[in-house]
Design a protein around this motif. Structure first.
Motif, PDB file in Angstrom:
ATOM      1  N   UNK A 347     -15.633  20.386 -50.878  1.00 59.03           N
ATOM      2  CA  UNK A 347     -15.142  20.923 -49.599  1.00 59.03           C
ATOM      3  C   UNK A 347     -15.295  19.891 -48.489  1.00 59.03           C
ATOM      4  N   UNK A 348     -16.450  19.229 -48.466  1.00 52.99           N
ATOM      5  CA  UNK A 348     -16.714  18.226 -47.422  1.00 52.99           C
ATOM      6  C   UNK A 348     -15.761  17.041 -47.567  1.00 52.99           C
ATOM      7  N   UNK A 349     -15.579  16.560 -48.792  1.00 55.43           N
ATOM      8  CA  UNK A 349     -14.696  15.407 -49.009  1.00 55.43           C
ATOM      9  C   UNK A 349     -13.269  15.735 -48.578  1.00 55.43           C
ATOM     10  N   UNK A 350     -12.780  16.923 -48.968  1.00 53.70           N
ATOM     11  CA  UNK A 350     -11.415  17.313 -48.595  1.00 53.70           C
ATOM     12  C   UNK A 350     -11.274  17.403 -47.084  1.00 53.70           C
ATOM     13  N   UNK A 351     -12.257  17.987 -46.411  1.00 55.01           N
ATOM     14  CA  UNK A 351     -12.203  18.103 -44.954  1.00 55.01           C
ATOM     15  C   UNK A 351     -12.244  16.741 -44.282  1.00 55.01           C
ATOM     16  N   UNK A 410     -11.547  21.103 -35.605  1.00 55.05           N
ATOM     17  CA  UNK A 410     -10.633  22.228 -35.801  1.00 55.05           C
ATOM     18  C   UNK A 410      -9.784  22.033 -37.058  1.00 55.05           C
ATOM     19  N   UNK A 411      -9.343  20.801 -37.292  1.00 55.36           N
ATOM     20  CA  UNK A 411      -8.532  20.518 -38.485  1.00 55.36           C
ATOM     21  C   UNK A 411      -9.343  20.721 -39.755  1.00 55.36           C
ATOM     22  N   UNK A 412     -10.589  20.265 -39.749  1.00 54.57           N
ATOM     23  CA  UNK A 412     -11.455  20.436 -40.915  1.00 54.57           C
ATOM     24  C   UNK A 412     -11.759  21.914 -41.145  1.00 54.57           C
TER      25      UNK A 412
END
Length: 482
Positions: A347-351, A410-412
């Motif tokens: 999740x962190x990597x994708x964000x 906000x995007x993440x």
């Protein structure tokens, strides 16, 4: 002919060629689209059946009034004042399966949640629905399926329960033609419906051609679409307990109390960790590009910015491939017991990947607007590059950097496609708010989906207000300085 006339002539000819090409492309596309509708998911309305087999062959039309029906708060039971029977254990099957069972094709199949003879079964085909009541159940409750009042009560009960589980698709109340029967086999023209069919110890409701063909095949002359199926146990009214839904503040309190809050915590945890990496990497990337040659800067700028223009699913697919067992990098983390995919780290990597360009672009623009002479003057005073960056560049660019941080946050927070691809949907682990919205809606929990939608909207409004206030504050500060 004048130049203007030639230009106009060329323009008209170009428009004509473009229109012809568009028409040529649209016609086969429309034909292909119509052919694709022949599969189960989208109906092509066929002609009315020539004749339907009759047990209680009642056809009714018009809207169904469900205002007098009391539905349980779980949406699985309903009772009607004045009716001697009620419905419990209700469920709706949006989709069936169209494959062979035990090596034999038996038609489009709906798996019944109850045993054979234990549940009433309603199957919708195109704009018609057949309601099957097991004979023993009808006899036990003294149901006369030829009686108009009995038909109306059954319709009211089933429609009231169905609307809560239709999930935006066609509700049962939207179908005008009904048939009631106690026969296990019922023909609608060339379509044969078979109820309470026991296969390998399980009960099914089947839809197949009278000739044994696949009616969901678009090339079948008898094409028809099984839209959905409803199941429910009809029992004496005094044996069905209805716990009414709470209203007003009580309903809101119960909703919030029973709500799974894990998507909020997963989203905040993911975004909070991601924003740290986003800010650090964005500032370093912007500072790195600042002193490159124009050609090298264009190359690196394209690399750093491309996640912003790629579809999130493409980013997720690339990350899934890079961090999975297909690469040495992914295998290394898997072997160390810390897999990067389908985990909180995913999740962190994708964000980070999808939100990084916003931070990078804002920081780069701020750094490029700084006065180069001022930076050179600092170097003549003996300041190191690190000191210039921390003591001079960051304070002077802070307004743009802060805006980039808020936009990236906000995007993440709203990231969906890449996160779903790389991290999956694990409740309490990788299910973020956007993923929760999608799956809650797909599961028919529209209230929960709307709640999380409102949360995201509130966060977005806060981001916009913050940026506007910060920009106004910065503008006033500069005016005072001038």
């Amino acid at each position: 002919m004048t130049k203007q006339g030639k230009r106009a002539k060329r323009l008209i000819a170009s428009l004509a060629v473009t229109a012809a090409l568009a028409l040529a492309l649209c016609v086969p596309a429309a034909a292909l689209a119509d052919d694709a509708l022949g599969d189960v998911d989208t109906p092509a309305v066929s002609a009315k059946p020539a004749a339907a087999s009759s047990d209680a062959d009642a056809q009714t039309a018009g809207d169904v009034d469900t205002s007098a029906v009391q539905v349980s708060k779980e949406g699985d039971a309903a009772a009607l004042e004045g009716s001697s029977f009620a419905i419990s254990d209700f469920s709706r099957a949006q989709k069936g399966s169209n494959r062979s069972i035990d090596g034999e094709y038996r038609g489009y199949a709906y798996l019944i949640g109850q045993g054979v003879g234990q549940a009433a079964q309603l199957v919708a085909v195109n704009d018609q629905v057949v309601a099957y009541i097991p004979p023993a159940m009808a006899e036990q409750l003294s149901l006369d399926l030829e009686d108009a009042q009995t038909q109306t009560q059954l319709k009211q009960l089933f429609c009231a329960l169905d609307v809560g589980q239709s999930s935006g698709s066609v509700p049962l109340s939207g179908i005008s033609t009904w048939y009631f029967t106690t026969q296990q086999t019922y023909d609608l023209g060339a379509v044969r419906l078979m109820f309470d069919q026991e296969i390998s110890g399980k009960a099914y409701a089947l839809a197949i051609g009278v000739d044994g063909s696949d009616i969901t095949d678009s090339e079948n002359a008898n094409y028809a679409k099984p839209s959905f199926a409803d199941f429910g146990v009809i029992a004496p009214a005094d044996q069905v307990s209805i716990v009414a839904k709470p209203t007003g503040l009580a309903a809101a309190g119960e909703f919030l109390q029973n709500l799974d809050w894990s998507p909020l915590w997963v989203s905040l945890r993911t975004t909070g960790i991601a924003i740290v990496f986003i800010v650090i990497l964005g500032l370093l990337a912007a500072y790195f590009c600042l002193n490159l040659s124009s050609r090298a800067k264009s190359i690196f700028d394209a690399i750093f910015t491309i996640p912003m223009v790629l579809p999130p699913t493409v980013c997720g697919f690339i990350l899934l491939f890079a961090c999975g067992s297909n690469t040495a990098f992914g295998r290394f983390w898997i072997e160390t017991g810390f897999p990067l995919i389908f985990s909180p780290a995913a999740c962190v990597i994708a964000a980070v990947v999808v939100a990084f360009p916003l931070m990078y672009r804002n920081a780069l623009g701020a750094f490029e607007s700084l006065d180069r002479n001022m930076l050179d003057a600092a170097r003549t005073l003996g300041w190191s590059n690190a000191k210039i960056f921390v003591r001079l560049m960051l304070p002077l660019s802070w307004s743009s950097i802060a805006a980039g941080m808020v936009l990236a946050f906000a995007r993440a927070l709203g990231e969906f496609g890449a996160t779903l691809f790389m991290a999956g949907n694990y409740v309490g682990v990788t299910r973020t708010i956007p993923i929760a919205i999608y799956f809650e809606w797909m599961n028919g929990n529209s209230d929960v989906a709307w709640f999380w939608t409102g949360v995201i909207i509130v966060f977005s409004l806060v981001v916009i207000v913050f940026i506007n206030l910060w920009s106004g504050h910065t503008t006033k500060y500069r005016k005072r300085s001038e």
